[in-house]
Design an enzyme around this catalytic site. Structure first.
Site, mmCIF file in Angstrom:
data_model
loop_
_atom_site.group_PDB
_atom_site.id
_atom_site.type_symbol
_atom_site.label_atom_id
_atom_site.label_comp_id
_atom_site.label_asym_id
_atom_site.label_seq_id
_atom_site.Cartn_x
_atom_site.Cartn_y
_atom_site.Cartn_z
ATOM 1 N N GLU A 1 80.167 35.973 70.561
ATOM 2 C CA GLU A 1 79.004 35.783 71.431
ATOM 3 C C GLU A 1 79.458 35.912 72.873
ATOM 4 O O GLU A 1 80.370 35.195 73.319
ATOM 5 C CB GLU A 1 78.315 34.440 71.210
ATOM 6 C CG GLU A 1 77.089 34.298 72.104
ATOM 7 C CD GLU A 1 76.106 33.220 71.678
ATOM 8 O OE1 GLU A 1 75.199 32.903 72.481
ATOM 9 O OE2 GLU A 1 76.231 32.698 70.545
ATOM 10 N N GLU B 1 82.334 32.567 77.949
ATOM 11 C CA GLU B 1 81.439 32.013 78.960
ATOM 12 C C GLU B 1 82.276 31.475 80.127
ATOM 13 O O GLU B 1 82.993 30.489 79.972
ATOM 14 C CB GLU B 1 80.592 30.887 78.368
ATOM 15 C CG GLU B 1 79.677 30.207 79.366
ATOM 16 C CD GLU B 1 78.737 31.178 80.062
ATOM 17 O OE1 GLU B 1 78.883 31.358 81.294
ATOM 18 O OE2 GLU B 1 77.882 31.767 79.369
ATOM 19 N N ASP C 1 72.370 37.563 82.466
ATOM 20 C CA ASP C 1 71.787 37.762 83.792
ATOM 21 C C ASP C 1 71.350 39.218 83.914
ATOM 22 O O ASP C 1 72.159 40.126 83.742
ATOM 23 C CB ASP C 1 72.821 37.426 84.863
ATOM 24 C CG ASP C 1 72.210 37.281 86.250
ATOM 25 O OD1 ASP C 1 71.223 37.990 86.546
ATOM 26 O OD2 ASP C 1 72.724 36.471 87.036
ATOM 27 N N THR D 1 67.378 29.920 72.401
ATOM 28 C CA THR D 1 68.247 29.332 73.414
ATOM 29 C C THR D 1 67.380 28.652 74.472
ATOM 30 O O THR D 1 66.186 28.889 74.573
ATOM 31 C CB THR D 1 69.127 30.382 74.101
ATOM 32 O OG1 THR D 1 68.300 31.214 74.930
ATOM 33 C CG2 THR D 1 69.845 31.258 73.089
ATOM 34 N N TYR E 1 67.469 29.149 77.657
ATOM 35 C CA TYR E 1 66.984 30.152 78.612
ATOM 36 C C TYR E 1 65.775 30.900 78.055
ATOM 37 O O TYR E 1 64.826 31.207 78.764
ATOM 38 C CB TYR E 1 68.113 31.120 78.951
ATOM 39 C CG TYR E 1 69.290 30.442 79.615
ATOM 40 C CD1 TYR E 1 69.223 30.038 80.941
ATOM 41 C CD2 TYR E 1 70.460 30.197 78.902
ATOM 42 C CE1 TYR E 1 70.298 29.403 81.545
ATOM 43 C CE2 TYR E 1 71.539 29.557 79.500
ATOM 44 C CZ TYR E 1 71.460 29.165 80.824
ATOM 45 O OH TYR E 1 72.511 28.518 81.413
#
Length: 233
Positions: A59, A84, A133, A207, A209
């Site tokens: 991921e 991340e 993003d 998620t 977001y």
């Protein structure tokens, strides 16, 4: 804990608010147990995760880790790599893994490209890029993860038949993703009806977001691509 940072350009934040005491303890005490070392020329995933795992997933940009933690808990026979650079998100994921007692995750708290280039060919069975993003300004488009070079890099490490899942709530980035993916000879778009890219499958949890985007009235797209047997070059 002091982290080794990749020297490549990384766009976006590494830190948000100051970590709470419990979060800092997770970084200091738990992260070393999950940390991926990329010092060697190539990663040996069997050695990294240990015996008993038959599949390996990746991921890219796991955010606060809701999706990754769910997948790890639901698929204990799968080793999952998570990338991340946002340390607050790493701390949140570590808390979820501790709560679930999941041990089949390894974390690279830095740019995904530096980990991908260390993976051997035909290694991964699945990859996720969820709500990255979108870098909406045209002069920032080069910062988007989905690019010709990164698609080629993923084609190298994904096995034939492996699945690549990409989701976004940004209309322009959604078109950008689809255009770039369809230019690649290494991937086939898994879509027969609009529902195939408008709806998540049952094994694709939401998620934070994504939920925020839906609350704002946005309509995410959920792309699924399959790695075919064409050469990745």
């Amino acid at each position: 804990m002091e982290l080794n940072r990749d020297k490549r350009v990384l766009y976006g934040r590494r830190r948000g608010k100051s970590l709470r005491k419990g979060q800092q303890a997770l970084i200091n005490q738990d992260l070393p147990l999950f940390l991926v070392s990329i010092q060697n020329e190539k990663l040996d995933l069997a050695a990294l995760f240990g015996p008993g795992l038959g599949k390996y997933w990746l991921e890219i940009g796991f955010g606060s880790g809701e999706h990754l933690a769910w997948q790890a808990h639901a698929n204990p026979d799968t080793g999952i790599l998570g990338c991340e650079p946002f340390i607050n998100g790493v701390a949140t994921l570590l808390g979820k893994l501790k709560s679930d007692r999941s041990t089949n995750v390894r974390i690279h708290p830095d740019a995904a490209e530096s980990l991908i280039e260390k993976l051997p060919e035909n290694t991964l069975d699945r990859c996720f890029i969820l709500f990255a993003d979108p870098w909406p300004k045209s002069n920032h488009n080069k910062r988007r993860f989905v690019s010709t070079s990164n698609i080629t890099a993923l084609a190298r490490v994904l096995k034939a038949g492996a699945e690549l899942r990409i989701a976004t709530d940004h209309v322009n980035y959604g078109a950008w993703i689809l255009w770039h993916m369809l230019q690649s000879n290494s991937f086939d778009w898994i879509a027969e009806t609009p529902e195939d890219w408008r709806l998540r499958s049952p094994d694709w949890p939401p998620t934070r977001y994504e939920q925020k985007a839906i609350e704002k009235g946005l309509k995410p797209v959920y792309y699924r691509f399959r790695r075919n047997d064409q050469p990745w070059q």
